[in-house]
Design a protein around this motif. Structure first.
Motif, PDB file in Angstrom:
ATOM      1  N   ALA A 306       5.876  13.362  -2.168  1.00  0.00           N
ATOM      2  CA  ALA A 306       7.314  12.802  -2.979  1.00  0.00           C
ATOM      3  C   ALA A 306       7.466  11.090  -2.577  1.00  0.00           C
ATOM      4  CB  ALA A 306       8.403  13.607  -2.619  1.00  0.00           C
ATOM      5  N   ARG A 307       7.566  10.999  -1.291  1.00  0.00           N
ATOM      6  CA  ARG A 307       8.056   9.719  -0.787  1.00  0.00           C
ATOM      7  C   ARG A 307       6.909   9.002  -0.020  1.00  0.00           C
ATOM      8  NH1 ARG A 307      13.899   9.338  -0.515  1.00  0.00           N
ATOM      9  NH2 ARG A 307      14.189  10.777  -2.330  1.00  0.00           N
ATOM     10  N   LYS A 308       5.718   9.675   0.623  1.00  0.00           N
ATOM     11  CA  LYS A 308       4.874   9.232   1.637  1.00  0.00           C
ATOM     12  C   LYS A 308       3.954   8.286   0.719  1.00  0.00           C
ATOM     13  CE  LYS A 308       1.530  10.574   5.002  1.00  0.00           C
ATOM     14  NZ  LYS A 308       0.967  11.566   5.792  1.00  0.00           N
ATOM     15  N   MET A 309       3.901   7.086   1.328  1.00  0.00           N
ATOM     16  CA  MET A 309       2.819   6.223   0.605  1.00  0.00           C
ATOM     17  C   MET A 309       1.714   6.237   1.414  1.00  0.00           C
ATOM     18  SD  MET A 309       4.468   4.316  -1.924  1.00  0.00           S
ATOM     19  CE  MET A 309       3.601   2.770  -2.038  1.00  0.00           C
ATOM     20  N   PRO A 310       0.484   6.006   0.631  1.00  0.00           N
ATOM     21  CA  PRO A 310      -0.703   5.852   1.352  1.00  0.00           C
ATOM     22  C   PRO A 310      -0.827   4.601   2.432  1.00  0.00           C
ATOM     23  CG  PRO A 310      -0.808   5.255  -0.868  1.00  0.00           C
ATOM     24  CD  PRO A 310       0.388   5.501  -0.734  1.00  0.00           C
ATOM     25  N   ALA A 311      -1.567   4.677   3.590  1.00  0.00           N
ATOM     26  CA  ALA A 311      -1.583   3.657   4.409  1.00  0.00           C
ATOM     27  C   ALA A 311      -1.717   2.167   3.863  1.00  0.00           C
ATOM     28  CB  ALA A 311      -2.864   3.847   5.438  1.00  0.00           C
ATOM     29  N   TRP A 312      -0.986   1.389   4.352  1.00  0.00           N
ATOM     30  CA  TRP A 312      -0.961  -0.046   3.729  1.00  0.00           C
ATOM     31  C   TRP A 312      -2.238  -0.671   4.044  1.00  0.00           C
ATOM     32  CZ3 TRP A 312      -0.588  -4.852   6.141  1.00  0.00           C
ATOM     33  CH2 TRP A 312      -0.500  -5.966   5.396  1.00  0.00           C
ATOM     34  N   VAL A 313      -2.899  -1.510   3.092  1.00  0.00           N
ATOM     35  CA  VAL A 313      -4.074  -2.144   3.398  1.00  0.00           C
ATOM     36  C   VAL A 313      -3.784  -3.486   2.944  1.00  0.00           C
ATOM     37  CG1 VAL A 313      -6.530  -2.305   2.832  1.00  0.00           C
ATOM     38  CG2 VAL A 313      -5.357   0.079   2.838  1.00  0.00           C
ATOM     39  N   LYS A 314      -4.493  -4.295   3.939  1.00  0.00           N
ATOM     40  CA  LYS A 314      -3.929  -5.973   3.595  1.00  0.00           C
ATOM     41  C   LYS A 314      -4.433  -6.281   2.139  1.00  0.00           C
ATOM     42  CE  LYS A 314      -3.547  -9.720   6.662  1.00  0.00           C
ATOM     43  NZ  LYS A 314      -4.074 -10.290   7.884  1.00  0.00           N
ATOM     44  N   ARG A 315      -5.872  -6.114   1.915  1.00  0.00           N
ATOM     45  CA  ARG A 315      -6.345  -6.412   0.546  1.00  0.00           C
ATOM     46  C   ARG A 315      -7.482  -5.106   0.186  1.00  0.00           C
ATOM     47  NH1 ARG A 315      -8.046  -9.887   4.661  1.00  0.00           N
ATOM     48  NH2 ARG A 315      -6.355 -11.487   4.041  1.00  0.00           N
TER      49      ARG A 315
END
Lengths: 315, 594
Positions: A306-315
């Motif tokens: 519901a809120r969890k975003m996938p791991a942030w990737v720089k590009r």
């Protein structure tokens, strides 16, 4: 005086058509203004339509009946109500009508403050759509105030005209008529109530007894391994110190252990209120009366939960 | 008299010498010599590529604490603490003694009261591993348990067995925490006090969970049995420790074929100890011992007297199914093929007859329940029949009685039935019969109608008590359960019993904060699922002993109930410390003055 124009005028005056009775208007014959010529306009006859709209035989029938014919040429359309001259005639008429009713029935007995039946009045948008008039909010609120004042008249003495007037302003679907069925104690001393929490629902049969509790046919310890859940399930009875006064038979389904326990809490509280309505403030303070509206939040696109975003990737 | 020492020096003198080492030393050589720092061997690190190596070393846990010795963790887990010095001594607590146990009336008078175990009895029961670690013995001053109706019944059965030299065979079952093990404990204490030989298998799970070594032996009838030498040796050591005084006076009267030579007048204690010390001798000695104590008593011979025998087992449902062992063909072995289990089931089913009478009692386990459909069926059936048969008898009696009018029948026994203790389906039938008769009486029905109703009324067993013919039945279990064992269900406490137990908790100081009122008793009774004593204890005095064991450093308490003191130390310890300090200071002053 022997001009052709004058002659033509005089001829026009003297010659008359068969079906039109023309009377010399004083304005047309200025030259022949006379004291005796000042007469009031004939009253407008509305019982007959305009001559052009009549068939020939109807016209003749009308003539046979010898009804006074309408002088449609000089027909004067007068507005039905003076509100015609306002920007919002129907609204103004309504306002005046309601004011009249209020003034007329001011002396009728009224209900005490806060006990008038709850009515869902039309919204300003609905009213505007219906009347097709540019009614302002302030004006509509004045109307509503009158309606509410009329609504306070005691229902047994409310006149028919007031009832009729109020009906026109009520919404088609009255949500306040949708009251829950009152939970009662039946002939066997059993009260039945339903409670829900998350995706669990529970139905509780409460009867005076010695403090036994069975959930889906199993004892309390067998069904709830956790003491916290057991206490939750009978919290309504525990906080009012009535655990040894009532027997509980509960049917729970859906959800998980704690959800079912909390559903039983709510159901038990409602059933207990049927036996002892005066416990409501105590149960409210204990937190048993309000249905917890929380539900599992749905998963959204672009997120993992519901809120969890996938791991942030720089590009 | 004026002091020759100044106040500052006196103060310094009063400080104990070991605490004065906090002063800075003149030189550090002395302390360095005392604790030399060990030089670690410097290992040259090979140059590794930055960010590309697998660094397993970063997750290495440095073990600074001493690792536990072999068996220490197991000992800690199985430790049973029977006394709590912080708890109050309950004045007037009745104690289970020989006179009380012998006298049925005195025992009945103690029904519903908490009864303590004497020191000797407690020691013997501890040797037999009758006290279990998960129970709440560590909360009270002395081990004590509630004497329930079932306990009194067991006492009466024990008396009967002693007088008539018969064997009582019982199976006890019930919900988790309902008090089966404690009932077994009380049933062990009573024969012990009367001078019986008490044998106990504390956890039948240990027989079948394949944790002890096993070896096959050929039995007399050509079948293969599996012997567990180490387990049998541990049982024999328990028997020796518990029954030492009694077995010392008994000597062997038969010839036994043992691998080692035996003296002809060896005492039974010595015999059992031989088996306990040597695992290889355990099984033959067990057989010898069993034949000795089940042999008829020979009072004319010296040491030939044979008292009755009590054999108890906790967790009997574990041996009523396949064990975890495998045979040479890699097939599971049935628990009844294990020699020790076979011994017990032979006694339970009556195949091995006890010549001097006795009692065989088996309790099922509630918390570690395996799936045993056949046993469950027999237990449910016995339980249902226990209520259904009286109901049927009442129905027949009513048929006999209602000969003239509809009102003839005696409805008193029917009204007195306690439906809450029955299976719901049987309870529903009781109510059906009761209200059916009431309805007919109220409507002034004819006698024929009532007779017809009574004849049509059939007592049906609940579904759990009827075996599904398509499921395989365990024949071993059938043989045991159909041999006439009596089945008892241990249900929840009644409200009076619950009040009695809670008063005991309050008098022990473990239930503080609120007095024991009817309301509190009723509340705890309901929250314990109808008076299940284990849950009642958890809900009132709490703290399971496992959570008190030190995990890392200080003991961490998971829950904080109203009863326990927060102060971690024993008041006696503090008192001793203060006294020691005071004495030391006085001595120092005296020495200074002198």
């Amino acid at each position: 005086m022997d001009s052709p124009l004058l002659r033509r005028c005089a001829r026009a005056v003297t010659t008359t058509h068969k079906h039109i009775r023309r009377r010399a208007a004083p304005q047309q014959c200025r030259f022949y203004a006379d004291q005796s010529d000042f007469r009031a306009a004939a009253p407008i006859r509305f019982d007959q339509p305009r001559a052009e709209l009549l068939d020939n035989d109807e016209r003749s029938r009308g003539r046979k009946n010898e009804k006074p014919e309408i002088d449609l040429y000089s027909l004067r359309i007068v507005p039905a109500s003076p509100s015609y001259f306002t920007a919002t005639p129907q609204y103004t008429d309504d306002l005046l009508h309601l004011s009249t009713l209020v003034r007329r029935h001011k002396l009728l007995p009224h209900l005490p403050q806060g006990e008038a039946p709850r009515i869902a009045w039309k919204t300003i948008d609905q009213y505007k759509t219906e009347k097709a008039e540019p009614v302002k909010m302030k004006g509509y609120n004045a109307l509503l105030k009158l309606l509410k004042e009329l609504n306070y008249i005691h229902p047994s003495l409310m006149p028919e005209e007031v009832k009729a007037a109020l009906e026109t302003f009520k919404r088609d679907v009255q949500p306040y008529l949708n009251v829950p069925k009152p939970i009662t104690v039946d002939a066997y001393g059993v009260s039945i109530a339903v409670g829900r929490r998350k995706s669990s629902s529970a139905k509780v049969y409460l009867v005076e007894g010695t403090g036994e509790a069975l959930i889906n046919g199993r004892p309390l310890t067998d069904y709830f391994g956790r003491l916290h859940d057991r206490e939750s399930a009978v919290w309504a009875l525990k906080c009012t110190q009535r655990l040894d006064k009532y027997n509980v038979w509960a049917l729970a389904k859906g959800g998980g252990t704690t959800g079912q326990a909390e559903a039983i809490t709510l159901a038990c509280a409602k059933a207990l209120l049927a036996h002892e309505p005066d416990l409501k403030p105590a149960l409210r303070r204990a937190g048993c009366v309000t249905r917890n509206p929380k539900r599992v939040e749905r998963k959204k696109p672009g997120k993992l939960k519901a809120r969890k975003m996938p791991a942030w990737v720089k590009r | 008299m004026s002091m020759s020492i100044c106040l500052r020096c006196l103060k310094r003198a009063l400080i104990l010498p070991e605490l004065s080492s906090s002063r800075a030393a003149f030189s550090t050589s002395a302390s360095l010599h005392a604790n030399p720092t060990k030089k670690k061997a410097v290992v040259p690190k090979t140059l590794a590529k930055a960010g590309r190596t697998l660094r397993l070393a970063k997750n290495k846990r440095v073990v600074t604490a001493r690792p536990p010795a072999a068996g220490e963790r197991k000992a800690l887990r199985k430790k049973v603490v029977l006394s709590n010095t912080n708890a109050l001594e309950v004045p007037g607590l009745a104690e289970l003694s020989t006179e009380i146990v012998r006298d049925g009336a005195q025992l009945k008078a103690l029904e519903g009261k908490v009864v303590g175990f004497g020191a000797e009895t407690a020691e013997a029961l501890r040797c037999l591993e009758g006290f279990k670690p998960g129970q709440g013995w560590h909360l009270f001053r002395r081990p004590a348990a509630l004497l329930r109706k079932d306990g009194v019944e067991m006492g009466e059965a024990i008396q009967r067995a002693r007088e008539e030299k018969t064997v009582e065979r019982r199976v006890v079952f019930g919900d988790k925490g309902s008090g089966k093990s404690v009932l077994l404990l009380q049933s062990m204490a009573m024969p012990y006090l009367q001078g019986w030989v008490v044998i106990h298998f504390p956890e039948a799970r240990d027989i079948t969970n394949a944790q002890t070594p096993y070896e096959p032996v050929q039995t007399a009838d050509g079948k293969t049995a599996y012997v567990q030498p180490r387990y049998i040796a541990s049982i024999l050591s328990n028997i020796a420790a518990a029954n030492r005084a009694l077995l010392n006076d008994l000597r062997i009267t038969q010839q036994h074929n043992l691998p080692i030579p035996l003296q002809s007048n060896i005492s039974l204690t010595r015999l059992v100890e031989l088996g306990a010390n040597d695992a290889q001798l355990a099984w033959p000695i067990w057989q010898a011992f069993l034949s000795e104590i089940t042999a008829p008593s020979q009072p004319e011979k010296q040491g030939g007297l044979r008292p009755p025998v009590f054999v108890g087992m906790d967790g009997v449902d574990h041996i009523m199914r396949m064990s975890a062992y495998l045979d040479t063909d890699m097939k599971p072995i049935h628990a009844h093929d294990l020699a020790i289990a076979q011994s017990f089931t032979a006694m339970l089913s009556g195949k091995t007859h006890l010549a001097n009478g006795g009692m065989i009692m088996a309790a099922t386990s509630g918390s570690t329940r395996p799936s045993v459909p056949t046993l469950d069926h027999f237990l449910a059936r016995a339980y249902a029949l226990g209520h259904a048969e009286p109901l049927k008898a009442m129905r027949d009696a009513l048929l006999e009685q209602t000969k003239v009018t509809v009102y003839d029948g005696d409805l008193a026994p029917l009204e007195q039935l306690n439906t809450s203790a029955m299976h719901p389906e049987v309870a529903a039938q009781v109510l059906e019969l009761k209200y059916g008769i009431h309805h007919l009486q109220e409507n002034d029905a004819s006698l024929e109608k009532l007779q017809g109703f009574l004849q049509r009324f059939k007592v049906r067993l609940p579904k759990a008590a009827v075996w599904d013919a398509y499921l395989p039945k365990d024949e071993n279990v059938v043989a045991v359960m159909e041999s006439g064992v009596r089945v008892t269900k241990v249900a929840g406490l009644s409200k009076d019993e619950a009040r009695s137990v809670m008063e005991y908790y309050a008098r022990s100081g473990m239930l503080r904060g609120s007095p024991v009122t009817e309301g509190l008793v009723g509340e705890k009774w309901t929250l314990a699922g109808g008076g299940i004593i284990g849950e009642l204890e958890k809900g009132t005095v709490a703290i399971p002993s496992r959570q008190l064991c030190a995990t890392k450093g200080r003991p961490r308490l998971a829950s904080a109930p109203a009863g326990i003191l927060d102060f971690p130390f024993d008041s006696a310890q503090i008192r001793d410390n203060i006294t020691a300090l005071f004495m030391a200071s006085i001595m120092t002053v005296v020495l200074c003055l002198v």
